[in-house]
Motif scaffolding. Structure first.
Motif, PDB file in Angstrom:
ATOM      1  N   GLY A 148       0.956  -1.318  -0.077  1.00 51.13           N
ATOM      2  CA  GLY A 148       0.010   0.200   0.025  1.00 51.13           C
ATOM      3  C   GLY A 148       0.893   1.384  -0.047  1.00 51.13           C
ATOM      4  O   GLY A 148       0.304   2.338  -0.106  1.00 51.13           O
ATOM      5  N   ARG A 167      -6.551  -5.748   1.881  1.00 46.99           N
ATOM      6  CA  ARG A 167      -6.615  -4.441   2.612  1.00 46.99           C
ATOM      7  C   ARG A 167      -7.185  -4.401   3.686  1.00 46.99           C
ATOM      8  O   ARG A 167      -8.196  -5.215   3.780  1.00 46.99           O
ATOM      9  N   LYS A 223      -5.994   1.605   1.705  1.00 45.28           N
ATOM     10  CA  LYS A 223      -4.762   1.171   0.900  1.00 45.28           C
ATOM     11  C   LYS A 223      -3.833   0.186   1.712  1.00 45.28           C
ATOM     12  O   LYS A 223      -3.211  -0.773   1.239  1.00 45.28           O
TER      13      LYS A 223
END
Ligand code: FAD
Ligand code: SF4
Length: 316
Positions: A30, A74, A106
């Protein structure tokens, strides 16, 4: 930020081969922690390997009744997953207590486990920090240490591990599954995944250079009420001063782990034996050997009170 090269790995084998081939390479998922550290030149990778396309974005039930969580799932998706909400409530609650909705969209499972400490001296490159620059000293010792560890620290480093998710994984007895550059796979129990600082606080986990996390495995669900209690300076968007992950059965027995107090999620067998006797007895066992600084002794009382509140949550 220092210049770096970039590649998007097309397969797990390609990702670990690239990491083995390129000294100073790092995986990026992320990017919510790594990019911040790169902008501050605390992390200076020469090469980034984007692992987002590797297909590790699924949550799947396993034959033993457990769950396999892909490394790239996520945090938002994991917290919302139907089986996580139903069978592993402590994990869903810990995830939702972390960061903000945007960040959780993210942030990934592997990245969350590997996020680095929030010690302010680690982020200030003008300060001595053994974790950032081994051998330079520790500015937190004798400095501003209100948020630092009371357990598991050393003369070299008193930083805490900031992950909420990891505390829930510890109470669930999760395993971390990896792929090494030589093609072999291994399973690391979460209890052994994060290391205590000792004389080498720069080495934070059991991972070897170039080792890729592929998934996290949860055993079959544990019976009991699942609770996550986090105490922090602000109601959201702040790291734990103290957190408690607990799974408590009707008779008061169960499991408990602490966050915000040590360089890794903190779980003690003796504390679980004391759990039916209540928060005071269990907290005393959890805090055995605690060594607070002049500024963070309040965490000892806070652990007992947070545990008491968590046990009350579990009963209601
Ligand atoms: C303002 C702010 C507030 C926050 N608050 C909280 C909070 O309250 N609680 C909390 O728990 N977290 C909090 N976080 C941290 C956030 O949860 C982490 O930044 C995030 O989980 C990291 O995941 P990522 O995928 O973005 O990791 P990245 O930044 O991409 O990577 C982090 C590390 O993991 C490595 N890595 C990534 N994937 C793999 C893989 N598959 N195998 C091996 N290595 C890998 C990278 O090389 C890097 O070293 C906060 C972050 C910010 C910026
Ligand atoms: S506590 Fe650890 S991370 Fe913080 S300054 Fe000391 S060595 Fe660095």
């Amino acid at each position: 930020m220092r210049a770096f090269t970039f590649e998007k790995a097309a397969s797990p084998a390609q990702a670990v081969a690239a990491a083995a081939r390129t000294p100073g390479a790092r995986f990026i998922a992320g990017g919510t922690n790594l990019l911040d550290l790169m902008k501050l030149e605390i992390e200076t990778p020469t090469h980034l390997i984007d692992v987002n396309g590797l297909g590790f974005d699924k949550v799947e039930s396993s034959a033993d009744g457990g769950l396999r969580i892909g490394a790239l799932v996520r945090n938002t998706d994991l917290a919302a997953h139907e089986r996580v909400r139903r069978d592993y409530g402590v994990l869903a609650r810990a995830l939702l207590a972390g960061a903000s909705a945007q960040l959780r969209n993210k942030a990934t499972t592997a990245g969350n486990l590997l996020q680095r400490t929030r010690c302010p001296y680690f982020y200030d490159t003008n300060q001595a920090c053994n974790k950032r620059q081994p051998g330079s000293g520790c500015a937190a010792l004798g400095g501003f240490s209100r948020g630092h560890a009371v357990l598991g620290a050393s003369e070299a480093c008193i930083a805490t591990h900031p992950s909420d998710m990891a505390v829930a994984l510890r109470v669930l007895d999760a395993d971390v599954e990896t792929l090494r550059p030589d093609g072999s796979r291994r399973t690391i129990p979460i209890a052994d995944f994060h290391r205590l600082p000792g004389d080498t606080p720069q080495t934070e986990t059991a991972l070897q250079p170039g080792e890729l996390i592929t998934s996290v495995r949860l055993p079959a669900p544990v019976e009991g009420r699942h609770v996550y209690r986090k105490v922090r300076d602000r109601a959201s968007y702040a790291f734990a001063l103290v957190s408690v992950a607990a799974i408590v059965r009707r008779d008061g027995s169960g499991r408990v782990a602490l966050g915000g107090v040590a360089p890794k999620p903190w779980r003690v067998d003796a504390a679980e034996r004391e759990l039916p006797r209540g928060a005071r007895a269990a907290a005393a066992a959890l805090l055995a050997g605690a060594r607070p600084t002049g500024q963070n002794a309040f965490k000892l009382t806070l652990v007992e009170r947070t545990l008491d509140a968590a046990l009350t949550d579990a009963r209601t």
